[in-house]
Write an enzyme that holds these catalytic residues in place. Sequence first.
Site, PDB file in Angstrom:
ATOM      1  CD  GLU A  74       1.901  82.308  56.171  1.00 27.27           C
ATOM      2  OE1 GLU A  74       2.977  82.051  55.624  1.00 27.27           O
ATOM      3  OE2 GLU A  74       1.708  82.197  57.390  1.00 27.27           O
ATOM      4  CG  ASP A  75       3.901  86.412  54.058  1.00 20.38           C
ATOM      5  OD1 ASP A  75       3.189  85.905  54.949  1.00 20.38           O
ATOM      6  OD2 ASP A  75       5.115  86.224  53.953  1.00 20.38           O
ATOM      7  CG  ASP A 257      34.034  60.617  64.226  1.00 19.27           C
ATOM      8  OD1 ASP A 257      33.258  60.094  63.405  1.00 19.27           O
ATOM      9  OD2 ASP A 257      34.531  61.750  64.079  1.00 19.27           O
TER      10      ASP A 257
END
Length: 480
Positions: A74-75, A257
């Site tokens: 891509e780069d 919890d």
Amino acid sequence: MELDELLKKFKEYSTQDTTVLEYAWNYASESHKGQKRASGEDYFIHPAAVAEILVDYKMDLETIAAGLLHDVLEDTSIPHETFKKEFGDEIYNLVAGVTKIETLKFSSRDVAQAENWRKMILATARDIRVIVIKLADRLHNMRTLNYMPREKQLEISHETISLYAPLAQRLGIFQLKAELEDLSFKYLFPDEFQSLFAKVQLRYAKREKLLEDFKGELEKHLTTTQVPYRVLSRAKNLYSIYRKMMRQQKPFEEIQDALGVRIITDTVINCYALLGLVHSVFKPVAGSFTDYIAVPKMNLYQSLHTSVMAASGEIIEIQIRTEDMHRTSEYGIAAHWRYKLGDKGSDKHLDEKLNWLRQWIEWLQDLSSPREFIESFKTDLELEQIFIFTPKGEVKPLPVDATPIDFAYAIHTDVGNTCIGAKVNNKMVRLDHPLKSGDICEVITRKNSAPKKDWLSVVKTAAARSHIRKFLREHGLAEE
Ligand code: MN
């Protein structure tokens, strides 16, 4: 992360030759030369960090190499063909898969992007490792998101929490899912995050004492047995607490919890032995016991769950599991992938993996948002295409109601021409049996067997039809 460290970590669990890894490291480092991250650091920091995450998940060599190389296509201007020649098809396909996903932008405002997501999922159906690399990539980007402008932070966090965290959950990589969620939460709702963070820290500091008491009590009774074990306290996922608060419309103080404890041992038998012991020392909470060892969850999760009452009256939620099960619960499908190494023909986890893949495809079909995405996806998957697996785990896309004959021809013309029967999910079926997405189909062939004329009225693919016609013509068996 330096190359030496990466190789050292990899060699702790693999005997594969690491030449490719070294080459990928240098290649990526060279390819990204001169590029910088938003932080001002060298770009290569990023792929190296992604590779490190993948090594921590004990992924195979190809996946780690692809992690190092994941931004190269891509780069940089390196042509795909050149890259393929350098690294071979497998690594190339992984990197190309990640690159494809990289070009996608998801936002709830733009459901037209569903098309791109569909592509991603199709790519994934071919190789789950693409998704694992993408998740590692996203994790590192989230960890370094503070260098991005606020606008970008919000966009990326939104995408992470609505798409990538659920994906990680589905793959059973809970550790990664929790971190992705909490990082997104931090950027999306900074005030809520900070206040909850402080409160949770306080509550858990108090819990340390309770945990120590619990361990001590257990220890007393365990010293007489030969069962090896270790006790871990469960990691807290801030976002899941926050979600509970929203759902129940309650402040943190009112959220129940329970203290979560994990007991990890060596064998399944010892899991049950420890369960018996825990229940004899502490009073179990009625109806809280679930046996996920005998009946695993569909993402392969296994553990014994129970809740007991501590001397102080507090409820303690306990999960008992083997080291193996623990790895699966933390790393999910990634934990299973490396068993692919070595003898590919005798992968004892293959069945589980296939089963999991099939479940995953089913899950994709009943996703609940965004609506348009499901609609368009359904169109593709349910009305136009189904995915059928070979016993070796390859996926073949076929039209709806395709038959084992279509599948046989999709594998190879000779397989189609000599097919005499088929097993679907291990059961014999007729050759006109309509296949369903996720079926595992095994074609049975006999040498010198030939296609039948009446197959032409049964098959659904043009490819099968033309191969059958061709064979009949060439053997003077043409229709009419
Ligand atoms: Mn990247």
